[in-house]
Each structure stands twice: as C-alpha cells, then as structure tokens.
Design a protein around this motif. Structure first.
Motif, PDB file in Angstrom:
ATOM      1  N   GLY A  58      39.333  67.472 -14.083  1.00  0.00           N
ATOM      2  CA  GLY A  58      38.706  66.343 -14.521  1.00  0.00           C
ATOM      3  C   GLY A  58      37.178  66.660 -14.833  1.00  0.00           C
ATOM      4  N   ILE A  59      36.559  65.512 -14.739  1.00  0.00           N
ATOM      5  CA  ILE A  59      35.057  65.742 -14.790  1.00  0.00           C
ATOM      6  C   ILE A  59      34.184  66.668 -14.022  1.00  0.00           C
ATOM      7  CG2 ILE A  59      32.843  64.298 -14.651  1.00  0.00           C
ATOM      8  CD1 ILE A  59      34.510  61.851 -15.697  1.00  0.00           C
ATOM      9  N   ASN A 105      30.605  63.572  -7.579  1.00  0.00           N
ATOM     10  CA  ASN A 105      31.535  62.952  -8.448  1.00  0.00           C
ATOM     11  C   ASN A 105      32.901  62.688  -7.746  1.00  0.00           C
ATOM     12  OD1 ASN A 105      33.233  63.177 -11.083  1.00  0.00           O
ATOM     13  ND2 ASN A 105      34.141  64.824 -10.067  1.00  0.00           N
ATOM     14  N   THR A 138      38.135  58.084 -20.235  1.00  0.00           N
ATOM     15  CA  THR A 138      37.775  59.421 -20.387  1.00  0.00           C
ATOM     16  C   THR A 138      39.285  60.001 -20.084  1.00  0.00           C
ATOM     17  OG1 THR A 138      35.591  59.589 -19.475  1.00  0.00           O
ATOM     18  CG2 THR A 138      36.930  61.458 -19.589  1.00  0.00           C
ATOM     19  N   LYS A 166      42.197  62.491 -19.179  1.00  0.00           N
ATOM     20  CA  LYS A 166      42.506  63.079 -17.830  1.00  0.00           C
ATOM     21  C   LYS A 166      42.999  64.525 -18.293  1.00  0.00           C
ATOM     22  CE  LYS A 166      41.570  59.547 -15.175  1.00  0.00           C
ATOM     23  NZ  LYS A 166      40.417  59.581 -14.393  1.00  0.00           N
ATOM     24  N   ASP A 167      43.088  65.403 -17.350  1.00  0.00           N
ATOM     25  CA  ASP A 167      43.716  66.541 -17.365  1.00  0.00           C
ATOM     26  C   ASP A 167      45.195  66.361 -17.491  1.00  0.00           C
ATOM     27  OD1 ASP A 167      41.372  67.861 -17.173  1.00  0.00           O
ATOM     28  OD2 ASP A 167      41.634  68.519 -14.997  1.00  0.00           O
ATOM     29  N   PRO A 219      36.136  64.755 -20.751  1.00  0.00           N
ATOM     30  CA  PRO A 219      35.315  65.521 -19.490  1.00  0.00           C
ATOM     31  C   PRO A 219      34.356  66.330 -19.793  1.00  0.00           C
ATOM     32  CG  PRO A 219      37.748  65.446 -18.996  1.00  0.00           C
ATOM     33  CD  PRO A 219      37.734  65.250 -20.591  1.00  0.00           C
TER      34      PRO A 219
END
Length: 249
Positions: free
Chosen positions: A14-15, A88, A188, A190-191, A218
């Motif tokens: 992710g981010i 994070n 956002t 997501k993977d 991301p």
C-alpha cells in the motif's frame, strides 16, 4: 555511503510500499518496516535496491510499548543514521461505538497514536543530527468526514485525529530544526489481495461522492510524502496535507 536515511513503517504494501518506491534512489537507505509481512517487505526492499538504493527489512509490532524505540534503534544502526521518519503503520476499524470495547478502542490508539508518540520520542535525537530532518505521519480522511453517506470508523477516526494533534504539537516543539507534517489520504486503492476496510465493490458507490470522481492511488499519496520528506519541503511544518480527491472540501 548513503546520503539520506529513511525509516518507513507499515511499508510491506500500500501507501508505505509506494513511499519506499518514491524515495528509492542512489544515495537513499531505507528501513522497510512491517509487523509480520516479511515476504511483502522483502519484495519492497528488492524494488528499492533495483532503483539504486539500500534497504533493510525490520519487523516489529508497534502496538507493543517497547517496540517503537527498539525499531528506531535497529533502523538507525542498520542505516548509519536517520534523516526521515514516515509513520504510516496502522489499521482501520469500522466497529460502531455501541459495540466498541475499551480494548478495541485502545488497540487503534496503540497502533496509531501511541506508535507515533513512541517513535517520535525515540527518533528525535537521531533526527536532530540528521540532514534536513523530517517526520511525516500518515493520517486519514476518516478523522474529518462524518456524513450519513460515508462509513464511520469511530476508533480509527479518534486515533487519527489524535495523531494530527500530536503532529502539530511536535511541529512546535521540534522547530526550528525538524519539520513535522501529516499526509491525509482519502479513499485509496489497495494492493491486489490486500485487506481493505471496505468491500472493493463498495468503493464504486463512493466514487460518485468524490469531487474528482475516482479513487486515489498509493503512488499519489506517496508523492506527497516524498515532497514533505524532501529538502524542498523545508518551510512546511505542522500541516495536514489532504490527498483525497476533494472529499473533505
């Protein structure tokens, strides 16, 4: 020898993973943290190395009181210093207040608010010796948007709101040497295969209520993190930068 040293928590996907990629470059050394997803963190570390950077994978459960300080120590020793901390790691909890136990509420604060507090206390002496030192925390739109048409995350929202207040307090305490800011993502993507707080099908229902009519990525959030973490962000501190397609307007 690395020129800039980063510790990025929650970086296996992710981010956090996107932030590692955005900051990876020759001269960058990145500690890629995860609670337990070593396989994902190793993939991210490999991407960092492929872009010319150095990478170390570190595991820790930041909800444990002693873990943040231990992680900072391990990262600083492994990298040879610390210039940037990106806080994070965290999770989303949609449990309604009526069903939310004290332990459940505390779990969000342990993983989000207390993790930042403990990371910051441990990192401050190292950052103070760093080059253009930065702390960037990742918050969430759930601390700002409370409307009937949007999901509510009581424990997460409270923890993220507290995180943003802590960011502002740290910005004052650590000035003028270290800048402290937050990035505030909206909905956002997501993977693939990653856990999501909402069913992926529910995202489609939200898009119509986002002014830019799409989900964020991301990489877009990571770009904001990278800017605030860079020397170019040196006159910005105590701010919450929303990367949310206008949802908090």
């Amino acid at each position: 020898m690395a020129e800039r040293h980063y510790l990025i928590t929650g970086a296996a996907s992710g981010i956090g993973a996107a932030a590692c990629r955005a900051l990876a470059a020759p001269g960058a050394a990145i500690a890629v943290h995860t609670r337990k997803n070593r396989e994902g963190a190793e993939r991210v570390a490999a991407e960092v190395r492929a872009r010319g950077g150095e990478a170390q994978v570190l595991l820790a459960d930041l909800a444990e009181p002693e873990a943040p300080a231990r992680l900072v120590g391990q990262a600083t020793e492994a990298l040879g210093g610390l210039d940037v901390l990106v806080s994070n790691a965290g999770f989303a909890d949609r449990t309604p207040v009526a069903a939310l136990t004290d332990a459940g509420f505390a779990a969000s604060h342990d993983a989000i608010t207390f993790a930042l507090l403990r990371l910051a206390r441990a990192a401050q002496p190292h950052l103070a010796r760093g080059r253009a030192p930065r702390l960037v925390a990742v918050s969430s739109f759930v601390a700002h948007v409370f409307r009937l048409e949007h999901p509510v995350f009581p424990a997460s929202a409270a923890a993220k709101a507290a995180l943003e207040a802590l960011v502002k307090a740290l910005a004052i305490e650590w000035a003028p040497g270290i800048t402290v800011n937050a990035v505030v993502p909206g909905f956002t993507r997501k993977d693939p295969g990653a856990h999501a707080a909402l069913d992926p099908r529910a995202f489609d229902e939200r898009i119509a209520r986002i002014p830019l009519r799409r989900l964020g990525t991301p990489d877009e959030v990571a770009a904001a993190i990278a800017f605030l973490a860079s020397p170019a962000g040196g006159y910005i501190t105590g701010q919450c930068l929303h990367v949310d397609g206008g949802i908090t307007v």
